[in-house]
Enzyme design. Structure first.
Site, PDB file in Angstrom:
ATOM      1  CB  THR A  21      -1.071  -0.100   1.271  1.00 32.30           C
ATOM      2  OG1 THR A  21       0.004   0.280   2.424  1.00 32.30           O
ATOM      3  CG2 THR A  21      -1.976  -0.989   1.173  1.00 32.30           C
ATOM      4  CD  GLU A  22      -0.270   4.803   3.321  1.00 33.31           C
ATOM      5  OE1 GLU A  22       0.595   5.677   3.513  1.00 33.31           O
ATOM      6  OE2 GLU A  22      -1.105   4.172   3.871  1.00 33.31           O
ATOM      7  CG  LEU A  23       5.017   1.446  -4.441  1.00 31.64           C
ATOM      8  CD1 LEU A  23       6.047   0.969  -3.743  1.00 31.64           C
ATOM      9  CD2 LEU A  23       4.906   0.219  -5.511  1.00 31.64           C
TER      10      LEU A  23
END
Length: 377
Positions: free
Chosen positions: A260-262
């Site tokens: 997530t949130e890459l």
């Protein structure tokens, strides 16, 4: 003049035969459809921006609200709910065939101070806060029952050493506030997937803490469908072998993960712990932390492309256990990394540049799956 139409027909045949395999023509979501879902975080303004909408609908098949669905956005004042942005994100997702991930229900940030106090301003006790939390989750999650694919139920509850973050949730309720949040969310929508999301999960003690948490919650019949590994990375961080080991460790415990949130920062790395402290940086140091205010050198752009490929090679290796990979934003222009830890830094962490044009990193991520010469080894 003589035209050989047979050559024309053959040309059309080979164009339509091989065009779908051209890396730049095929969307990222289709290229990785047998590996994992490819998602993206959207700013509120993206929903009405034609360029953003075009990119999202072409390249991705899952969305999450960067802002707009957190507690402070949904209940800006005591007892007053505002579902404008969650409704809008859900409508966008449903109209365009995307899954929607709710981000986030319980977090030490974006939880207004008044939520932890009664009408007279007195601090709530454990049972009072639990009742308030369940009422909030019932109201919020219940509104979208059966329509939101999954929720980041609890976000960033641990320090990197594996200890609990001393948030108001922990201080008032105790360490079982996480378990209660998952329980309440499952009751509000039994069809939704439930996730725990955190950064720094390359640290072994934090891994141990999260694994113990998941086991404890699951032992009580409450589902935890996956762990979100926040991917706020850089050209130097993390050690990729540790990321590889972290995913392996979760999978061996029967815990699926999501990336997530890459994003991949090209600026000097500043740890999340420093970010948490709201670092005050001198003007001299600010210049050192902002080395590319006007343009990113080609050599650094190439390093970033290589880094993205290395990361995705790890994700492909573990695709059996990775449900989703979500980029934290569409373009460099609106990335949160332009403001942390120094407001006004110019970073280049995403797959599209400030003019919404695809970067070489996007091309490379497509090629690594489509070209046998460039595949992960």
């Amino acid at each position: 003049m003589f035209y050989d139409f047979s050559l024309y027909i053959k040309g059309l045949f080979f164009f339509f035969l091989f065009a779908p395999f051209c890396s730049e023509a095929r969307p990222l979501r289709d290229i990785y459809k047998n590996d994992f879902i490819v998602g993206v975080a959207l700013a509120n303004s993206d929903l009405d921006d034609p360029k953003s909408v075009s990119i999202v609908n072409r390249e991705f098949n899952s969305i999450v609200a960067e802002f707009g669905m957190k507690m402070i956005d949904v209940i800006p004042k005591p007892g007053i709910y505002d579902f404008y942005w969650p409704d809008k994100f859900l409508r966008f997702a449903e109209e365009n065939g995307h899954s929607l991930i709710g981000h986030t229900l319980v977090w030490h940030k974006n939880s207004p101070d008044w939520f932890f106090r009664d009408e007279q301003g007195n601090p709530l006790k454990r049972e009072q806060l639990l009742v308030k939390l369940q009422e909030h989750i019932n109201t919020y999650v219940g509104r979208y029952r059966g329509r939101v694919t999954g929720w980041d139920v609890v976000n960033e509850a641990f320090n990197n050493d594996g200890s609990f973050r001393k948030s108001p949730w922990f201080n008032i309720i105790g360490d079982d506030y996480i378990e209660k949040a998952f329980e309440f969310t499952h009751l509000a929508d039994p069809t939704a997937e439930l996730y725990y999301n955190d950064y720094g999960l390359v640290h072994s003690k934090k891994q141990e803490a999260v694994i113990s948490l998941v086991k404890r919650i699951r032992s009580k019949g409450i589902p935890v469908h996956a762990i979100g590994i926040q991917g706020h990375y850089s050209l130097q961080f993390p050690d990729l072998s540790k990321l590889d080991q972290a995913i392996s460790r979760f999978s061996k415990e029967g815990i699926n993960v999501m990336i997530t949130e890459l994003d991949v920062s090209v600026l000097p790395f500043v740890s999340q712990d420093v970010m948490e402290q709201g670092a005050i940086v001198s003007e001299v140091k600010k210049l050192l932390l902002n080395p590319y205010p006007n343009k990113l050198p080609d050599s650094i752009a190439d390093s970033q492309s290589n880094r993205y490929v290395e990361l995705f090679c790890i994700f492909i290796k573990h695709s059996e256990f990775i449900n989703r990979v979500t980029f934290w934003g569409i373009s460099d222009k609106h990335s949160w990394l332009n403001h942390w830890p120094v407001n006004g830094r110019v970073d280049y962490p995403l797959l599209f540049d400030r003019e919404m044009k695809p970067k070489n990193a996007l091309k490379r991520l497509k090629e690594v799956k489509l070209s046998s010469d460039l595949s992960c080894r």
